[in-house]
Design a protein around this motif. Structure first.
Motif, PDB file in Angstrom:
ATOM      1  N   VAL A 119       0.850  -1.196   0.000  1.00 43.76           N
ATOM      2  CA  VAL A 119       0.000   0.000   0.000  1.00 43.76           C
ATOM      3  C   VAL A 119       0.884   1.244   0.000  1.00 43.76           C
ATOM      4  O   VAL A 119       1.847   1.335   0.764  1.00 43.76           O
ATOM      5  N   GLU A 123      -4.555   3.076   1.831  1.00 42.68           N
ATOM      6  CA  GLU A 123      -5.214   2.164   0.881  1.00 42.68           C
ATOM      7  C   GLU A 123      -5.941   2.903  -0.237  1.00 42.68           C
ATOM      8  O   GLU A 123      -6.036   2.406  -1.356  1.00 42.68           O
ATOM      9  N   TYR A 125      -4.979   5.212  -1.990  1.00 46.58           N
ATOM     10  CA  TYR A 125      -4.056   5.531  -3.079  1.00 46.58           C
ATOM     11  C   TYR A 125      -3.584   4.301  -3.838  1.00 46.58           C
ATOM     12  O   TYR A 125      -2.865   4.426  -4.832  1.00 46.58           O
ATOM     13  N   GLY A 126      -3.933   3.140  -3.361  1.00 45.25           N
ATOM     14  CA  GLY A 126      -3.517   1.917  -4.036  1.00 45.25           C
ATOM     15  C   GLY A 126      -2.099   1.529  -3.671  1.00 45.25           C
ATOM     16  O   GLY A 126      -1.587   1.884  -2.612  1.00 45.25           O
ATOM     17  N   THR A 127      -1.451   0.836  -4.579  1.00 50.72           N
ATOM     18  CA  THR A 127      -0.114   0.289  -4.330  1.00 50.72           C
ATOM     19  C   THR A 127       0.982   1.227  -4.831  1.00 50.72           C
ATOM     20  O   THR A 127       0.718   2.182  -5.569  1.00 50.72           O
ATOM     21  N   ARG A 130       0.896   1.128  -8.646  1.00 48.11           N
ATOM     22  CA  ARG A 130      -0.138   1.990  -9.236  1.00 48.11           C
ATOM     23  C   ARG A 130       0.332   3.447  -9.268  1.00 48.11           C
ATOM     24  O   ARG A 130       0.140   4.154 -10.258  1.00 48.11           O
ATOM     25  N   ASN A 131       0.945   3.902  -8.202  1.00 45.64           N
ATOM     26  CA  ASN A 131       1.380   5.290  -8.124  1.00 45.64           C
ATOM     27  C   ASN A 131       2.581   5.578  -9.011  1.00 45.64           C
ATOM     28  O   ASN A 131       2.675   6.651  -9.608  1.00 45.64           O
TER      29      ASN A 131
END
Length: 158
Positions: A119, A123, A125-127, A130-131
């Protein structure tokens, strides 16, 4: 090559030295832009200086997390560019972007692959993956804008 190394390479390509996706990168596009051109307003588009500040704002914000700090950036401040009133101020902004980009890629490359599924801050913001993917896509989006705005400015001056 690990997936983290590939992400670091993709980030470096869009910001510093790549030609594969767009046949250009931020450093290549901005190397010969003057502070006057960077501040030139075309219709209702953002200026090159604003887009440069904007992309560095997000890189620096994520970089702060990479270094163990908090996620302190807010979307509403991402275009709050201080006035650029000289070539020296423009070059300071560019140098900050290059320094932040190099550091971002270097720190990213040191992450274990397993970190990509963790994370990112919260959470919502995603992983990390992903960022980081989002940062690369965000950079290409604004690289395209800068490239077009630069062409409009240069064609206006012909």
């Amino acid at each position: 090559m690990s997936s983290v190394s590939q992400l670091a390479k993709r980030f470096g390509e869009v910001m510093l030295d790549g030609l594969w996706i767009a046949n250009t990168n931020f450093k290549d596009q901005l190397k010969d832009v003057t502070w006057e051109q960077a501040n030139t307003k075309i219709a209702n588009l953002n200026t090159i200086a604003m887009l440069t500040f904007h992309i560095d704002y997000y890189i620096a914000g994520i970089l702060n997390v990479f270094e163990g700090g908090e996620l302190e950036i807010k979307d509403k401040y991402s275009f709050d560019l201080p006035a650029i009133e000289s070539q020296e101020q423009w070059e300071e902004l560019l140098n900050k972007l290059w320094k932040d980009s190099e550091k971002f890629a270097t720190l990213l490359e040191q992450f274990p692959d397993s970190k990509m599924n963790e994370v990112f801050v919260d959470e919502k913001y995603g992983t990390y993956l992903r960022n980081i993917d989002g940062m690369i896509e965000h950079a290409y989006y604004h690289l395209g804008q800068i490239t077009l705005i630069k062409k409009l400015i240069l064609s206006k001056n012909e």
